[in-house]
Design a protein around this motif. Structure first.
Motif, PDB file in Angstrom:
ATOM      1  N   GLY A 122       0.770  -1.227   0.000  1.00  0.00           N
ATOM      2  CA  GLY A 122       0.000   0.000   0.000  1.00  0.00           C
ATOM      3  C   GLY A 122       0.807   1.286   0.000  1.00  0.00           C
ATOM      4  N   ILE A 123       2.137   1.211  -0.047  1.00  0.00           N
ATOM      5  CA  ILE A 123       2.967   2.412  -0.111  1.00  0.00           C
ATOM      6  C   ILE A 123       4.141   2.139  -1.042  1.00  0.00           C
ATOM      7  N   CYS A 124       4.757   3.211  -1.549  1.00  0.00           N
ATOM      8  CA  CYS A 124       5.890   3.009  -2.445  1.00  0.00           C
ATOM      9  C   CYS A 124       7.198   3.478  -1.826  1.00  0.00           C
ATOM     10  N   VAL A 125       7.151   4.144  -0.668  1.00  0.00           N
ATOM     11  CA  VAL A 125       8.363   4.588   0.005  1.00  0.00           C
ATOM     12  C   VAL A 125       8.022   4.895   1.463  1.00  0.00           C
ATOM     13  N   VAL A 126       8.974   4.666   2.348  1.00  0.00           N
ATOM     14  CA  VAL A 126       8.863   5.107   3.738  1.00  0.00           C
ATOM     15  C   VAL A 126       9.811   6.288   3.861  1.00  0.00           C
TER      16      VAL A 126
ATOM     17  N   ALA B  83      10.559 -13.918   6.022  1.00  0.00           N
ATOM     18  CA  ALA B  83       9.914 -12.928   5.160  1.00  0.00           C
ATOM     19  C   ALA B  83       9.650 -11.665   5.974  1.00  0.00           C
ATOM     20  N   MET B  84       9.737 -10.521   5.282  1.00  0.00           N
ATOM     21  CA  MET B  84       9.465  -9.234   5.917  1.00  0.00           C
ATOM     22  C   MET B  84       8.547  -8.438   4.999  1.00  0.00           C
ATOM     23  N   LYS B  85       7.725  -7.559   5.607  1.00  0.00           N
ATOM     24  CA  LYS B  85       6.852  -6.701   4.816  1.00  0.00           C
ATOM     25  C   LYS B  85       6.530  -5.454   5.628  1.00  0.00           C
ATOM     26  N   ILE B  86       6.564  -4.299   4.955  1.00  0.00           N
ATOM     27  CA  ILE B  86       6.184  -3.040   5.596  1.00  0.00           C
ATOM     28  C   ILE B  86       4.750  -2.706   5.212  1.00  0.00           C
ATOM     29  N   VAL B  87       3.952  -2.345   6.238  1.00  0.00           N
ATOM     30  CA  VAL B  87       2.554  -1.995   6.038  1.00  0.00           C
ATOM     31  C   VAL B  87       2.266  -0.727   6.840  1.00  0.00           C
ATOM     32  N   PRO B  88       1.624   0.286   6.219  1.00  0.00           N
ATOM     33  CA  PRO B  88       1.282   1.489   6.969  1.00  0.00           C
ATOM     34  C   PRO B  88       0.379   1.149   8.164  1.00  0.00           C
ATOM     35  N   ALA B  89       0.619   1.807   9.295  1.00  0.00           N
ATOM     36  CA  ALA B  89      -0.193   1.552  10.485  1.00  0.00           C
ATOM     37  C   ALA B  89      -1.670   1.788  10.199  1.00  0.00           C
ATOM     38  N   ARG B  90      -1.975   2.789   9.403  1.00  0.00           N
ATOM     39  CA  ARG B  90      -3.376   3.089   9.066  1.00  0.00           C
ATOM     40  C   ARG B  90      -4.031   1.892   8.364  1.00  0.00           C
ATOM     41  N   SER B  91      -3.306   1.220   7.469  1.00  0.00           N
ATOM     42  CA  SER B  91      -3.842   0.038   6.782  1.00  0.00           C
ATOM     43  C   SER B  91      -4.012  -1.136   7.735  1.00  0.00           C
TER      44      SER B  91
ATOM     45  N   ARG C  15       1.923   8.732  11.363  1.00  0.00           N
ATOM     46  CA  ARG C  15       2.020   8.171  10.008  1.00  0.00           C
ATOM     47  C   ARG C  15       3.149   7.149   9.905  1.00  0.00           C
ATOM     48  N   GLY C  16       3.245   6.324  10.946  1.00  0.00           N
ATOM     49  CA  GLY C  16       4.272   5.294  10.999  1.00  0.00           C
ATOM     50  C   GLY C  16       3.864   4.022  10.281  1.00  0.00           C
ATOM     51  N   VAL C  17       4.776   3.067  10.319  1.00  0.00           N
ATOM     52  CA  VAL C  17       4.560   1.794   9.638  1.00  0.00           C
ATOM     53  C   VAL C  17       4.928   0.636  10.571  1.00  0.00           C
ATOM     54  N   TYR C  18       4.352  -0.504  10.271  1.00  0.00           N
ATOM     55  CA  TYR C  18       4.770  -1.754  10.900  1.00  0.00           C
ATOM     56  C   TYR C  18       5.704  -2.461   9.927  1.00  0.00           C
ATOM     57  N   LEU C  19       6.749  -3.064  10.455  1.00  0.00           N
ATOM     58  CA  LEU C  19       7.588  -3.953   9.676  1.00  0.00           C
ATOM     59  C   LEU C  19       7.324  -5.336  10.265  1.00  0.00           C
ATOM     60  N   PHE C  20       6.495  -6.104   9.568  1.00  0.00           N
ATOM     61  CA  PHE C  20       6.129  -7.446  10.027  1.00  0.00           C
ATOM     62  C   PHE C  20       7.179  -8.442   9.562  1.00  0.00           C
TER      63      PHE C  20
END
Length: 158
Positions: free
Chosen positions: A54-58, A114-122, A96-101
């Motif tokens: 859902g994002i293209c850059v942090v 495996a790793m994935k970044i997802v916006p906290a809002r999502s 406007r932070g993100v989770y790195l799962f």
């Protein structure tokens, strides 16, 4: 949860964070006083090893909360779960932070599979659709759990 079990879980989580911080050069660990584990020291772009949903850059300066779980918890639990705290989640959304799962091997050193970044809002939408906040009466406020398959397709991990 016994104090020994809690201590082991905390060590395993720290092991996973250490592996992530070693692999993602753009992340700078925080002092521990913040509601998140790291800050993006420079911009983070998607890659094969670190896709973003859902994002293209942090952007540099964005807070990053690292959440890890094992691919398999126990024989009775097919999928590991990410544990999120409501207060921490709300702070990440506000900033406007993100989770790195991170999904890890089922071993104490918690090597990432495996790793994935997802916006906290999502992630808030994932919580609304798959879980709810519950007070655990541990004095740390409400929390929720998401199975790793709420974030990852099994093909991305297995």
């Amino acid at each position: 949860m016994s104090s020994d079990t809690l201590a082991a879980a905390k060590r395993a989580g720290h092991n996973a964070e250490h592996h992530v911080l070693d692999r993602v050069d753009a992340l700078e660990p925080t002092s521990g006083e913040e509601n998140w584990d790291a800050v993006a020291e420079s911009a983070l772009w998607p890659s094969a090893e670190l896709p973003m949903a859902g994002i293209c850059v942090v952007e540099a300066g964005a807070p990053v909360e690292i959440k890890s779980t094992m691919v398999v918890g126990t024989a009775a639990q097919r999928r590991g779960r990410f544990k999120l705290r409501e207060q921490q989640h709300e702070a990440l959304v506000e900033r406007r932070g993100v989770y790195l799962f991170v999904v890890c091997e089922p071993r104490p050193d918690r090597v990432p599979l495996a790793m994935k970044i997802v916006p906290a809002r999502s992630v808030g939408g994932l919580i609304d659709a798959n879980a709810s906040w519950r007070d655990e009466l541990d004095g740390r406020g409400p929390k929720t759990q998401l199975t790793w398959t709420n974030v990852f397709d099994p093909a991305e991990v297995e």
